[in-house]
Scaffold this motif. Structure first.
Motif, mmCIF file in Angstrom:
data_model
loop_
_atom_site.group_PDB
_atom_site.id
_atom_site.type_symbol
_atom_site.label_atom_id
_atom_site.label_comp_id
_atom_site.label_asym_id
_atom_site.label_seq_id
_atom_site.Cartn_x
_atom_site.Cartn_y
_atom_site.Cartn_z
ATOM 1 N N PRO A 1 -2.020 21.976 -1.701
ATOM 2 C CA PRO A 1 -0.567 21.812 -1.718
ATOM 3 C C PRO A 1 -0.126 20.485 -1.083
ATOM 4 C CG PRO A 1 -1.190 23.398 -0.044
ATOM 5 C CD PRO A 1 -2.448 23.050 -0.802
ATOM 6 N N VAL A 2 1.103 20.117 -1.367
ATOM 7 C CA VAL A 2 1.650 18.842 -0.914
ATOM 8 C C VAL A 2 1.587 18.689 0.604
ATOM 9 C CG1 VAL A 2 4.062 19.614 -0.845
ATOM 10 C CG2 VAL A 2 3.555 17.203 -1.250
ATOM 11 N N ALA A 3 1.812 19.748 1.366
ATOM 12 C CA ALA A 3 1.804 19.655 2.827
ATOM 13 C C ALA A 3 0.413 19.377 3.389
ATOM 14 C CB ALA A 3 2.361 20.936 3.447
ATOM 15 N N THR A 4 -0.625 19.703 2.626
ATOM 16 C CA THR A 4 -1.993 19.516 3.074
ATOM 17 C C THR A 4 -2.636 18.261 2.494
ATOM 18 O OG1 THR A 4 -2.243 21.900 3.207
ATOM 19 C CG2 THR A 4 -4.264 20.615 3.215
ATOM 20 N N MET A 5 -2.373 17.979 1.219
ATOM 21 C CA MET A 5 -3.029 16.867 0.530
ATOM 22 C C MET A 5 -2.081 16.257 -0.507
ATOM 23 S SD MET A 5 -5.833 15.026 0.371
ATOM 24 C CE MET A 5 -6.897 15.979 1.422
ATOM 25 N N GLY A 6 -0.868 15.910 -0.079
ATOM 26 C CA GLY A 6 0.096 15.301 -0.989
ATOM 27 C C GLY A 6 -0.263 13.863 -1.321
ATOM 28 N N HIS A 7 0.140 13.445 -2.504
ATOM 29 C CA HIS A 7 -0.078 12.050 -2.925
ATOM 30 C C HIS A 7 1.188 11.498 -3.544
ATOM 31 C CE1 HIS A 7 -4.269 12.547 -2.097
ATOM 32 N NE2 HIS A 7 -4.566 13.219 -3.194
ATOM 33 N N ASN A 8 1.350 10.198 -3.417
ATOM 34 C CA ASN A 8 2.410 9.457 -4.077
ATOM 35 C C ASN A 8 1.891 8.070 -4.401
ATOM 36 O OD1 ASN A 8 2.417 8.227 -1.547
ATOM 37 N ND2 ASN A 8 4.528 8.692 -1.077
ATOM 38 N N VAL A 9 2.723 7.267 -5.020
ATOM 39 C CA VAL A 9 2.404 5.876 -5.289
ATOM 40 C C VAL A 9 3.510 5.048 -4.660
ATOM 41 C CG1 VAL A 9 2.095 4.093 -7.048
ATOM 42 C CG2 VAL A 9 1.255 6.395 -7.468
ATOM 43 N N VAL A 10 3.137 4.148 -3.756
ATOM 44 C CA VAL A 10 4.074 3.262 -3.077
ATOM 45 C C VAL A 10 3.629 1.835 -3.362
ATOM 46 C CG1 VAL A 10 5.038 2.607 -0.834
ATOM 47 C CG2 VAL A 10 4.370 4.988 -1.251
ATOM 48 N N ILE A 11 4.588 0.961 -3.665
ATOM 49 C CA ILE A 11 4.270 -0.444 -3.943
ATOM 50 C C ILE A 11 4.937 -1.317 -2.885
ATOM 51 C CG2 ILE A 11 4.439 -2.345 -5.598
ATOM 52 C CD1 ILE A 11 4.620 -0.162 -7.793
ATOM 53 N N THR A 12 4.121 -2.165 -2.247
ATOM 54 C CA THR A 12 4.607 -3.117 -1.246
ATOM 55 C C THR A 12 3.802 -4.405 -1.359
ATOM 56 O OG1 THR A 12 3.021 -2.484 0.483
ATOM 57 C CG2 THR A 12 5.109 -1.266 0.415
ATOM 58 N N ARG A 13 4.212 -5.396 -0.585
ATOM 59 C CA ARG A 13 3.346 -6.560 -0.411
ATOM 60 C C ARG A 13 2.114 -6.078 0.354
ATOM 61 N NH1 ARG A 13 8.414 -8.749 0.401
ATOM 62 N NH2 ARG A 13 8.873 -10.449 -1.037
ATOM 63 N N GLU A 14 0.988 -6.698 0.092
ATOM 64 C CA GLU A 14 -0.242 -6.301 0.779
ATOM 65 C C GLU A 14 -0.080 -6.392 2.293
ATOM 66 O OE1 GLU A 14 -4.955 -7.120 0.189
ATOM 67 O OE2 GLU A 14 -3.656 -8.881 0.136
ATOM 68 N N SER A 15 0.586 -7.423 2.771
ATOM 69 C CA SER A 15 0.768 -7.605 4.213
ATOM 70 C C SER A 15 1.663 -6.536 4.834
ATOM 71 C CB SER A 15 1.349 -8.995 4.492
ATOM 72 O OG SER A 15 2.609 -9.142 3.842
ATOM 73 N N ASP A 16 2.511 -5.885 4.048
ATOM 74 C CA ASP A 16 3.420 -4.854 4.557
ATOM 75 C C ASP A 16 2.809 -3.448 4.551
ATOM 76 O OD1 ASP A 16 5.481 -6.658 5.029
ATOM 77 O OD2 ASP A 16 6.393 -6.347 3.049
ATOM 78 N N MET A 17 1.723 -3.246 3.812
ATOM 79 C CA MET A 17 1.176 -1.904 3.651
ATOM 80 C C MET A 17 0.880 -1.195 4.970
ATOM 81 S SD MET A 17 -2.149 -0.464 1.542
ATOM 82 C CE MET A 17 -3.375 -0.783 2.795
ATOM 83 N N PRO A 18 0.175 -1.801 5.930
ATOM 84 C CA PRO A 18 -0.135 -1.060 7.162
ATOM 85 C C PRO A 18 1.119 -0.600 7.921
ATOM 86 C CG PRO A 18 -1.509 -3.025 7.009
ATOM 87 C CD PRO A 18 -0.483 -3.123 5.915
#
Length: 187
Positions: A99-116
């Motif tokens: 389930p989402v609360a245990t192993m949720g996934h999404n796709v987020v797009i950022t600059r590489e330097s902003d990811m962390p």
């Protein structure tokens, strides 16, 4: 010899306990729990960036499908966005069962330097916000967070990838970004 399996089982249970209260796992070949097969409800505090009021692209050259699984893996590590596309759609299929609360996934797009920093700030935002800080202007686009068996997508203007890269896509669920990420570029 029985101490080692008991110790391993205890360690596994501690890891699971740290993940929250997971839904029961169905027996092999059994039905997937309803919470794992239905998409997460839209989150009011965090809207998918650049996706409001738009339909996903019907042009297959301007769309891609990726998969995420219960082993914290995407099935691709790069996405090429054709320069001829005005808008681009990424569809995420969660092929796992958790389930989402245990192993949720999404796709987020950022600059590489902003990811962390985006991933770290998202932890504090919590599950209800899709592990994304509301109003974070470093996020160029993102999908909803979904659990096993669900599908989500995000459509965004391709022009967002023209300047200031390199860009990455990743999953913002806590601890997933280091393994679930890849490059995305306008080509």
């Amino acid at each position: 010899m029985t101490a080692r399996p008991t110790l391993l089982a205890s360690g596994f249970l501690l890891v699971l306990a740290g993940c929250g209260d997971p839904a029961p796992t169905p027996p092999a070949g059994g039905p997937v729990p309803e919470s794992a097969s239905t998409p997460a409800a839209p989150v009011a505090a965090v809207e998918p960036a650049a996706n409001e009021g738009t339909e996903p692209s019907t042009d297959t050259a301007c769309a891609v499908e990726i998969e995420g699984n219960d082993l914290m893996q995407f099935n691709r590590d790069a996405i090429a966005v054709p320069a001829t596309c005005e808008r681009f759609t990424i569809t995420l299929r969660h092929t796992g069962q958790m389930p989402v609360a245990t192993m949720g996934h999404n796709v987020v797009i950022t600059r590489e330097s902003d990811m962390p920093a985006v991933a770290a700030d998202g932890v504090g935002a919590g599950l209800d916000a899709g592990y994304l800080k509301p109003g974070d202007d470093r996020i160029l686009a993102h999908s909803d967070l979904v659990g096993g068996g669900a599908i989500t997508s995000v459509t965004f203007p391709s022009a967002k990838l023209k300047e200031g890269g390199p860009y990455v896509f990743f999953c913002s669920f806590p601890g997933h970004a280091p393994m679930m990420n890849g490059r995305i570029a306008l080509e």
